[in-house]
Motif scaffolding. Structure first.
Motif, short mmCIF file in Angstrom:
data_model
loop_
_atom_site.label_atom_id
_atom_site.label_comp_id
_atom_site.label_asym_id
_atom_site.label_seq_id
_atom_site.Cartn_x
_atom_site.Cartn_y
_atom_site.Cartn_z
N THR A 2 0.83 -1.19 0.00
CA THR A 2 0.00 0.00 0.00
C THR A 2 0.86 1.25 0.00
O THR A 2 2.05 1.22 0.29
CB THR A 2 -0.94 0.01 1.23
OG1 THR A 2 -0.14 -0.07 2.39
CG2 THR A 2 -1.92 -1.12 1.18
N SER A 62 -9.22 -1.74 4.84
CA SER A 62 -8.38 -2.93 4.73
C SER A 62 -6.99 -2.59 4.18
O SER A 62 -6.00 -3.24 4.52
CB SER A 62 -9.05 -4.00 3.87
OG SER A 62 -9.23 -3.54 2.56
N ASN A 66 -3.51 -3.48 6.01
CA ASN A 66 -2.35 -4.07 5.33
C ASN A 66 -1.08 -3.27 5.61
O ASN A 66 0.00 -3.83 5.82
CB ASN A 66 -2.59 -4.16 3.82
CG ASN A 66 -3.63 -5.19 3.48
OD1 ASN A 66 -3.92 -6.10 4.25
ND2 ASN A 66 -4.22 -5.05 2.31
N ARG A 67 -1.20 -1.95 5.61
CA ARG A 67 -0.04 -1.09 5.87
C ARG A 67 0.47 -1.26 7.31
O ARG A 67 1.67 -1.33 7.55
CB ARG A 67 -0.40 0.37 5.57
CG ARG A 67 0.75 1.31 5.73
CD ARG A 67 1.79 1.16 4.61
NE ARG A 67 2.87 2.09 4.86
CZ ARG A 67 4.15 1.76 4.88
NH1 ARG A 67 4.53 0.55 4.61
NH2 ARG A 67 5.06 2.66 5.14
N ASN A 69 0.05 -3.94 9.11
CA ASN A 69 0.68 -5.27 9.14
C ASN A 69 2.13 -5.18 8.68
O ASN A 69 3.01 -5.79 9.27
CB ASN A 69 -0.09 -6.26 8.25
CG ASN A 69 -1.38 -6.71 8.87
OD1 ASN A 69 -1.57 -6.64 10.07
ND2 ASN A 69 -2.30 -7.18 8.04
N ASP A 70 2.36 -4.41 7.61
CA ASP A 70 3.73 -4.22 7.11
C ASP A 70 4.60 -3.49 8.13
O ASP A 70 5.71 -3.92 8.43
CB ASP A 70 3.73 -3.42 5.80
CG ASP A 70 3.15 -4.19 4.62
OD1 ASP A 70 3.01 -5.42 4.71
OD2 ASP A 70 2.82 -3.53 3.62
N ASN A 76 -0.78 -11.45 8.18
CA ASN A 76 -1.93 -10.82 7.52
C ASN A 76 -3.29 -11.26 8.04
O ASN A 76 -4.30 -10.64 7.71
CB ASN A 76 -1.87 -11.08 6.01
CG ASN A 76 -0.76 -10.29 5.36
OD1 ASN A 76 -0.36 -9.24 5.85
ND2 ASN A 76 -0.25 -10.79 4.26
#
Length: 147
Positions: A2, A62, A66-67, A69-70, A76
Motif C-alpha cells: 500500500t 483494509s 495491510n499497511r 501489518n507491514d 496478515n
C-alpha cells in the motif's frame, strides 16, 4: 504494498475484544498514543457525525490494515478492519479519518504487542490520554459493545 503516505490523513485504532469475556483492550504505542502509526497532532478534536466532511478520495480500511501489518510485521490474518467505525478528527493540519481494526485472536496479544514496543490496555488504564483520543476510545468501545 500500500501507499506509504496512506496515513497522512488516516489512523487506525487496534483493539481486542474477547468473544467469551467481552474484555475490550486497545493497543498503545510506547509514546502513549492509541492511534497507529502516529499520534494525532496536539489540539485535535473529534467531529460529531453531522459535522463530518465529505472526502473525495478515500482509502479502504483494509488497505490501512495491510499497511499496519507491514509496519508492525504482523501476519496478515491477525487484524480485521471493523466495518462501521469511521470517525473524523479535526486537526490543525486538516481532517484525519480514524478507522478501527480488531485482533482476531482468542486471547489478548500481550506478548505480540510487547515485542513491538506496544502494550494492550483497558479503558481505565488509558485514562489521561488527550481528549480527542479519549473520545475516540469511548466511541470505539460503544461500537464494540453494541455490535
Amino acid at each position: 504494498m500500500t501507499d506509504p503516505t496512506a496515513f497522512d490523513r488516516h489512523r487506525l485504532l487496534l483493539m481486542y475484544k474477547g468473544d467469551i469475556s467481552a474484555l475490550v483492550m486497545f493497543a498503545q504505542q510506547a509514546n502513549g498514543s492509541v492511534c497507529f502509526p502516529d499520534a494525532l497532532p496536539a489540539l485535535s478534536s473529534p467531529l460529531e457525525e453531522e459535522e463530518f466532511s465529505e472526502t473525495k478520495i478515500s482509502i479502504h480500511p483494509s488497505a490501512l490494515v495491510n499497511r499496519i501489518n507491514d509496519l508492525l510485521q504482523l501476519d496478515n490474518d491477525l487484524l480485521r478492519a471493523e466495518a462501521g467505525f469511521c470517525e473524523q478528527i479535526d486537526t490543525p493540519g486538516g481532517i484525519v479519518t480514524v478507522h478501527m481494526a480488531r485482533f482476531i485472536l482468542l486471547d489478548p496479544p500481550h506478548q505480540l504487542m510487547q515485542d513491538r514496543n506496544c502494550r494492550m490496555r483497558t479503558l481505565p488504564e488509558l485514562r489521561g490520554r488527550p481528549p480527542a483520543e479519549m473520545e475516540l476510545l469511548r466511541r470505539a468501545y460503544t461500537k464494540m459493545m453494541e455490535g
